[in-house]
Write a protein that holds these residues in place. Structure first.
Motif, PDB file in Angstrom:
ATOM      1  N   GLU A 242      -6.024  16.082  28.250  1.00 53.75           N
ATOM      2  CA  GLU A 242      -6.705  16.103  29.537  1.00 53.75           C
ATOM      3  C   GLU A 242      -5.974  15.153  30.474  1.00 53.75           C
ATOM      4  O   GLU A 242      -5.473  14.118  30.048  1.00 53.75           O
ATOM      5  CB  GLU A 242      -8.161  15.648  29.405  1.00 53.75           C
ATOM      6  CG  GLU A 242      -9.062  16.617  28.677  1.00 53.75           C
ATOM      7  CD  GLU A 242     -10.495  16.095  28.602  1.00 53.75           C
ATOM      8  OE1 GLU A 242     -10.665  14.852  28.580  1.00 53.75           O
ATOM      9  OE2 GLU A 242     -11.416  16.913  28.568  1.00 53.75           O
ATOM     10  N   LEU A 243      -5.924  15.505  31.753  1.00 54.69           N
ATOM     11  CA  LEU A 243      -5.256  14.656  32.724  1.00 54.69           C
ATOM     12  C   LEU A 243      -5.989  14.733  34.048  1.00 54.69           C
ATOM     13  O   LEU A 243      -6.343  15.814  34.516  1.00 54.69           O
ATOM     14  CB  LEU A 243      -3.802  15.108  32.920  1.00 54.69           C
ATOM     15  CG  LEU A 243      -3.012  14.337  33.981  1.00 54.69           C
ATOM     16  CD1 LEU A 243      -2.702  12.928  33.477  1.00 54.69           C
ATOM     17  CD2 LEU A 243      -1.730  15.070  34.340  1.00 54.69           C
ATOM     18  N   ALA A 244      -6.230  13.569  34.637  1.00 52.25           N
ATOM     19  CA  ALA A 244      -6.817  13.519  35.972  1.00 52.25           C
ATOM     20  C   ALA A 244      -5.709  13.810  36.979  1.00 52.25           C
ATOM     21  O   ALA A 244      -5.166  12.909  37.619  1.00 52.25           O
ATOM     22  CB  ALA A 244      -7.435  12.147  36.219  1.00 52.25           C
ATOM     23  N   ALA A 245      -5.357  15.067  37.086  1.00 55.70           N
ATOM     24  CA  ALA A 245      -4.258  15.472  37.956  1.00 55.70           C
ATOM     25  C   ALA A 245      -4.690  15.467  39.414  1.00 55.70           C
ATOM     26  O   ALA A 245      -5.881  15.482  39.732  1.00 55.70           O
ATOM     27  CB  ALA A 245      -3.777  16.867  37.560  1.00 55.70           C
ATOM     28  N   MET A 246      -3.715  15.436  40.298  1.00 56.01           N
ATOM     29  CA  MET A 246      -4.005  15.430  41.732  1.00 56.01           C
ATOM     30  C   MET A 246      -4.247  16.858  42.201  1.00 56.01           C
ATOM     31  O   MET A 246      -3.383  17.516  42.773  1.00 56.01           O
ATOM     32  CB  MET A 246      -2.862  14.768  42.499  1.00 56.01           C
ATOM     33  CG  MET A 246      -2.764  13.281  42.242  1.00 56.01           C
ATOM     34  SD  MET A 246      -1.553  12.479  43.316  1.00 56.01           S
ATOM     35  CE  MET A 246      -1.608  10.803  42.653  1.00 56.01           C
TER      36      MET A 246
ATOM     37  N   LEU B  40      -5.603   9.117  44.091  1.00 53.60           N
ATOM     38  CA  LEU B  40      -4.692   8.615  45.112  1.00 53.60           C
ATOM     39  C   LEU B  40      -4.949   7.132  45.319  1.00 53.60           C
ATOM     40  O   LEU B  40      -6.084   6.723  45.601  1.00 53.60           O
ATOM     41  CB  LEU B  40      -4.893   9.367  46.431  1.00 53.60           C
ATOM     42  CG  LEU B  40      -4.398  10.808  46.463  1.00 53.60           C
ATOM     43  CD1 LEU B  40      -4.968  11.551  47.659  1.00 53.60           C
ATOM     44  CD2 LEU B  40      -2.868  10.846  46.497  1.00 53.60           C
ATOM     45  N   PRO B  41      -3.949   6.283  45.184  1.00 50.46           N
ATOM     46  CA  PRO B  41      -4.180   4.833  45.268  1.00 50.46           C
ATOM     47  C   PRO B  41      -4.543   4.370  46.666  1.00 50.46           C
ATOM     48  O   PRO B  41      -3.981   4.823  47.658  1.00 50.46           O
ATOM     49  CB  PRO B  41      -2.833   4.244  44.819  1.00 50.46           C
ATOM     50  CG  PRO B  41      -1.838   5.305  45.148  1.00 50.46           C
ATOM     51  CD  PRO B  41      -2.547   6.604  44.913  1.00 50.46           C
ATOM     52  N   GLY B  42      -5.514   3.443  46.735  1.00 46.65           N
ATOM     53  CA  GLY B  42      -5.840   2.774  47.987  1.00 46.65           C
ATOM     54  C   GLY B  42      -6.628   3.587  48.985  1.00 46.65           C
ATOM     55  O   GLY B  42      -6.834   3.164  50.119  1.00 46.65           O
ATOM     56  N   ILE B  43      -7.098   4.761  48.595  1.00 46.57           N
ATOM     57  CA  ILE B  43      -7.795   5.636  49.536  1.00 46.57           C
ATOM     58  C   ILE B  43      -9.294   5.363  49.491  1.00 46.57           C
ATOM     59  O   ILE B  43      -9.911   5.361  48.424  1.00 46.57           O
ATOM     60  CB  ILE B  43      -7.522   7.118  49.222  1.00 46.57           C
ATOM     61  CG1 ILE B  43      -6.028   7.391  49.277  1.00 46.57           C
ATOM     62  CG2 ILE B  43      -8.263   8.020  50.188  1.00 46.57           C
ATOM     63  CD1 ILE B  43      -5.371   7.062  50.596  1.00 46.57           C
ATOM     64  N   GLU B  44      -9.892   5.147  50.650  1.00 43.24           N
ATOM     65  CA  GLU B  44     -11.335   4.936  50.753  1.00 43.24           C
ATOM     66  C   GLU B  44     -11.981   6.181  51.341  1.00 43.24           C
ATOM     67  O   GLU B  44     -11.572   6.672  52.397  1.00 43.24           O
ATOM     68  CB  GLU B  44     -11.639   3.721  51.628  1.00 43.24           C
ATOM     69  CG  GLU B  44     -13.129   3.409  51.720  1.00 43.24           C
ATOM     70  CD  GLU B  44     -13.432   2.204  52.598  1.00 43.24           C
ATOM     71  OE1 GLU B  44     -14.620   1.902  52.790  1.00 43.24           O
ATOM     72  OE2 GLU B  44     -12.468   1.587  53.093  1.00 43.24           O
TER      73      GLU B  44
ATOM     74  N   PRO C 184       2.857  12.872  45.669  1.00 41.56           N
ATOM     75  CA  PRO C 184       1.659  12.048  45.484  1.00 41.56           C
ATOM     76  C   PRO C 184       1.296  11.219  46.708  1.00 41.56           C
ATOM     77  O   PRO C 184       1.513  10.012  46.774  1.00 41.56           O
ATOM     78  CB  PRO C 184       2.032  11.154  44.290  1.00 41.56           C
ATOM     79  CG  PRO C 184       3.514  11.064  44.343  1.00 41.56           C
ATOM     80  CD  PRO C 184       3.999  12.385  44.855  1.00 41.56           C
ATOM     81  N   SER C 185       0.705  11.871  47.716  1.00 38.83           N
ATOM     82  CA  SER C 185       0.307  11.208  48.949  1.00 38.83           C
ATOM     83  C   SER C 185      -0.879  11.939  49.546  1.00 38.83           C
ATOM     84  O   SER C 185      -0.956  13.177  49.492  1.00 38.83           O
ATOM     85  CB  SER C 185       1.470  11.195  49.944  1.00 38.83           C
ATOM     86  OG  SER C 185       1.042  10.770  51.220  1.00 38.83           O
ATOM     87  N   ILE C 186      -1.797  11.191  50.160  1.00 38.24           N
ATOM     88  CA  ILE C 186      -2.950  11.838  50.801  1.00 38.24           C
ATOM     89  C   ILE C 186      -2.491  12.734  51.945  1.00 38.24           C
ATOM     90  O   ILE C 186      -3.158  13.730  52.267  1.00 38.24           O
ATOM     91  CB  ILE C 186      -3.967  10.790  51.299  1.00 38.24           C
ATOM     92  CG1 ILE C 186      -5.240  11.494  51.816  1.00 38.24           C
ATOM     93  CG2 ILE C 186      -3.364   9.869  52.343  1.00 38.24           C
ATOM     94  CD1 ILE C 186      -6.347  10.550  52.199  1.00 38.24           C
TER      95      ILE C 186
ATOM     96  N   ASP D  29      -6.284   3.647  56.615  1.00 41.83           N
ATOM     97  CA  ASP D  29      -7.429   3.583  57.534  1.00 41.83           C
ATOM     98  C   ASP D  29      -7.404   4.746  58.516  1.00 41.83           C
ATOM     99  O   ASP D  29      -8.449   5.324  58.838  1.00 41.83           O
ATOM    100  CB  ASP D  29      -7.422   2.254  58.288  1.00 41.83           C
ATOM    101  CG  ASP D  29      -8.634   2.124  59.211  1.00 41.83           C
ATOM    102  OD1 ASP D  29      -9.772   2.091  58.696  1.00 41.83           O
ATOM    103  OD2 ASP D  29      -8.441   2.079  60.447  1.00 41.83           O
ATOM    104  N   LEU D  30      -6.225   5.114  58.977  1.00 46.26           N
ATOM    105  CA  LEU D  30      -6.110   6.260  59.881  1.00 46.26           C
ATOM    106  C   LEU D  30      -6.487   7.555  59.161  1.00 46.26           C
ATOM    107  O   LEU D  30      -7.146   8.438  59.745  1.00 46.26           O
ATOM    108  CB  LEU D  30      -4.684   6.353  60.421  1.00 46.26           C
ATOM    109  CG  LEU D  30      -4.287   5.247  61.412  1.00 46.26           C
ATOM    110  CD1 LEU D  30      -2.774   5.228  61.613  1.00 46.26           C
ATOM    111  CD2 LEU D  30      -5.005   5.442  62.746  1.00 46.26           C
ATOM    112  N   TYR D  31      -6.078   7.691  57.907  1.00 47.10           N
ATOM    113  CA  TYR D  31      -6.473   8.876  57.140  1.00 47.10           C
ATOM    114  C   TYR D  31      -7.990   8.918  56.954  1.00 47.10           C
ATOM    115  O   TYR D  31      -8.608   9.992  57.008  1.00 47.10           O
ATOM    116  CB  TYR D  31      -5.769   8.891  55.781  1.00 47.10           C
ATOM    117  CG  TYR D  31      -4.304   9.246  55.853  1.00 47.10           C
ATOM    118  CD1 TYR D  31      -3.890  10.443  56.435  1.00 47.10           C
ATOM    119  CD2 TYR D  31      -3.331   8.395  55.342  1.00 47.10           C
ATOM    120  CE1 TYR D  31      -2.551  10.779  56.505  1.00 47.10           C
ATOM    121  CE2 TYR D  31      -1.979   8.721  55.398  1.00 47.10           C
ATOM    122  CZ  TYR D  31      -1.598   9.910  55.990  1.00 47.10           C
ATOM    123  OH  TYR D  31      -0.263  10.246  56.067  1.00 47.10           O
TER     124      TYR D  31
END
Length: 580
Positions: A328-332, A388-392, A486-488, A530-532
């Protein structure tokens, strides 16, 4: 699911993926926000019974091929892999879905590649150097890469392919990915006569410069994606023919000029002149299936070697069936359904927004996850993914969740503007194991809103994608996204920017466009994120798509195969696999 669920990677995917509930906790940098909606803990027994019955009755029609195992130069066997009929010819500039994208990824190697964890590594590029404001990149190539016809991979191989993909006269579905290259408008506008973008400058056979219209610090991260692959000169002699038998520079090549047997499969063998690490197997045979149940049965019998998506009916048993060969993998990846802006009652006006919000709140994501997917999924809260790292995440509690009373109120408000007529349909591809959840969602919509809501089945993913891209689907439709890189930005720009390559719902908001452009140009990661978030705050109100769940990829393989490793985006790296 789509590269629109792929690769998408970069794309749409044709099958459904499944997600681990622990995904968010595995990434402490992500704040998933509060649970969305007013979750109902005691839904009607009839709905539960219906969900269970649907999940247990997923019967489908299948298509497969003979084993076709080949051998490499060292006598090693080929890997028989799950596949599906590509929507389009196998052109890297025109393939934005997983069926074709998975094949193309074996035939080409780009300027960079991605590790299993999603890190970027140099491949054909020896170096990629930005200027001070990230508007120009100098790319130097290694000099030992060739195509399988012996032609050297040079700066022209990239420049010519990118120019072809950008030109409006060629109508390539990946055109959007060249948008930020200087001179794009001159070749991409309707009726344009120019053939080349001014931002692509050849310095030598092993060096070229890319000038951008606006800063983009993450530009090098894109360059391992399909749209940026190189083409040999022979491709331009007859692009249509080339799409049926492409010549790449990757670890594999087509087994023959007629290796693609439409609706049956496609066989590859090892590229003996590959400049990277040689595959451990003799090739990859993609077997095209029309449903996952048959593919799973073939995996159990040994007819198939690797399967990247476990069908719904096998979710509770596959680890017992393959105790030493499952993962199993938490894929994007993400799963949504899109209600196109051009549908009656669902336009850009207030009526359309109210109806989208009502639809989103009318079905219970958690109930579907628990009942159909045996709890192996997490309801979505936005348009990104938790890994995705750092995404709120924005607060989406007013529009994404389960709140039947508010859904009824919103639907009534829309009816005051203009009474609803007709029925609500969600189109889906029957070869991707989607019928159970589509019926569950439409049953929930019917029960909550008192309207007729049903699924609209297409036999094959290709047929669905053809109608979606031609805007002739005439209903809502399932969608999915598999990250290209791998980017939002890859989740938001292609799907929801006004001119995005996979903006199939025709969503357009100038403020969202502005925020996405500013985020892409921002070199400070925290400010970009923050802009995203600001862009997503608008999107969760307007709902250009209806987020459903974020999938964990569950997969299994023939115990005789070693070296199976799923990549960060839910695709297999076939090269390390070895059978026997």
């Amino acid at each position: 699911m789509a590269r629109p669920d792929r690769a998408a990677r970069r794309r749409s995917t044709g099958t459904i993926d499944y997600l681990a509930p622990a995904m968010a906790s595995e990434n402490p940098g992500h704040n998933p926000g509060p649970k969305k909606g007013k979750t109902m803990k005691s839904p009607k027994k009839a709905i539960i019974a219906g969900l269970t019955a649907i999940a247990a009755s997923a019967a489908m029609v299948a298509c497969s091929s003979d084993d076709g195992s080949g051998g490499g130069g060292d006598g090693s066997e080929a890997i028989n892999a799950y596949g599906c009929e590509p929507q389009s010819p196998l052109l890297s500039t025109d393939t934005n879905e997983t069926c074709g994208g998975d094949i193309i990824d074996t035939l080409y190697t780009g300027l960079v590649t991605y590790t299993a964890d999603g890190d970027t590594e140099m491949a054909v590029a020896d170096s990629i150097e930005p200027n001070d404001d990230a508007t120009e990149f100098t790319i130097k190539l290694k000099d030992d890469w060739t195509f399988t016809n012996g032609e050297a991979v040079t700066a022209d191989s990239f420049i010519d392919a990118w120019n072809y993909g950008a030109a409006s006269k060629n109508a390539q579905k990946q055109q959007y990915f060249y948008e930020n290259i200087e001179g794009y408008d001159a070749v991409a506008e309707e009726g344009a006569t120019a053939d080349t973008m001014s931002g692509l400058e050849k310095v030598s056979d092993t060096e070229f410069k890319v000038k951008l219209s606006s800063p983009e610090a993450s530009f090098p991260m894109r360059l391992g994606f399909t749209a940026y692959f190189p083409w040999p000169k022979v491709a331009f002699d007859d692009v249509e023919a080339y799409g049926q038998a492409p010549i790449g520079n990757g670890p594999y090549k087509l087994a023959s000029d007629d290796a693609w047997q439409h609706n049956v499969g496609l066989n590859t063998v090892v590229n003996e002149d590959y400049a990277g690490e040689a595959p451990a197997n003799g090739g990859v045979n993609f077997v095209f299936y029309q449903n996952l149940d048959t593919a799973y049965a073939d995996l159990q019998s040994g007819r198939l070697d690797v399967l990247n998506t476990i069908p719904t009916a096998a979710l509770s048993n596959y680890k017992n069936d393959f105790p030493d060969s499952n993962g199993e993998l938490a894929a994007m990846r993400s799963q949504t359904f899109v209600i196109p802006q051009y549908l009656e009652h669902f336009g850009e006006d207030e009526e359309g927004k109210l109806r989208r919000q009502a639809i989103s709140l009318a079905f219970d994501r958690q109930l579907i996850v628990d009942t159909i997917f045996a709890g192996a999924a997490e309801p979505a809260v936005d348009f990104a993914v938790p890994t995705l790292p750092g995404i709120e995440s924005p607060d989406s509690s007013e529009t994404i969740g389960y709140d039947p009373e508010r859904a009824k109120e919103l639907w009534a408000q829309a009816d005051e503007i203009r009474p609803f007529s007709g029925k609500f349909e969600i189109a889906y591809n029957a070869d991707g194991d989607h019928q159970p959840w589509v019926e569950a969602i439409t049953n929930g919509i019917s029960d909550t809103l008192g309207i007729e809501a049903t699924g609209k089945a297409y036999p094959l993913f290709k047929g669905l994608r053809d109608d979606v891209t031609s805007e002739s689907v005439n209903s809502a439709f399932r969608s999915g996204w598999q990250a290209d890189y791998p980017s939002i930005s890859n989740f938001l720009e292609p799907q929801y920017k006004s001119d995005g390559s996979s903006n199939d719902g025709k969503y357009a908001n100038p403020e969202v466009d502005r925020l996405l452009e500013e985020a892409a140009a921002e070199t400070d990661t925290a400010k970009a994120n923050d802009l995203y978030k600001q862009a997503q705050e608008i999107m969760v109100d307007e709902l250009p798509a209806i987020p459903m769940w974020v999938p964990m990829s569950s997969y299994a393989w023939n115990p005789e195969v070693s070296g199976v490793d799923m990549m960060w985006n839910g695709t297999f790296d076939y090269a390390p696999m070895k059978k026997g």
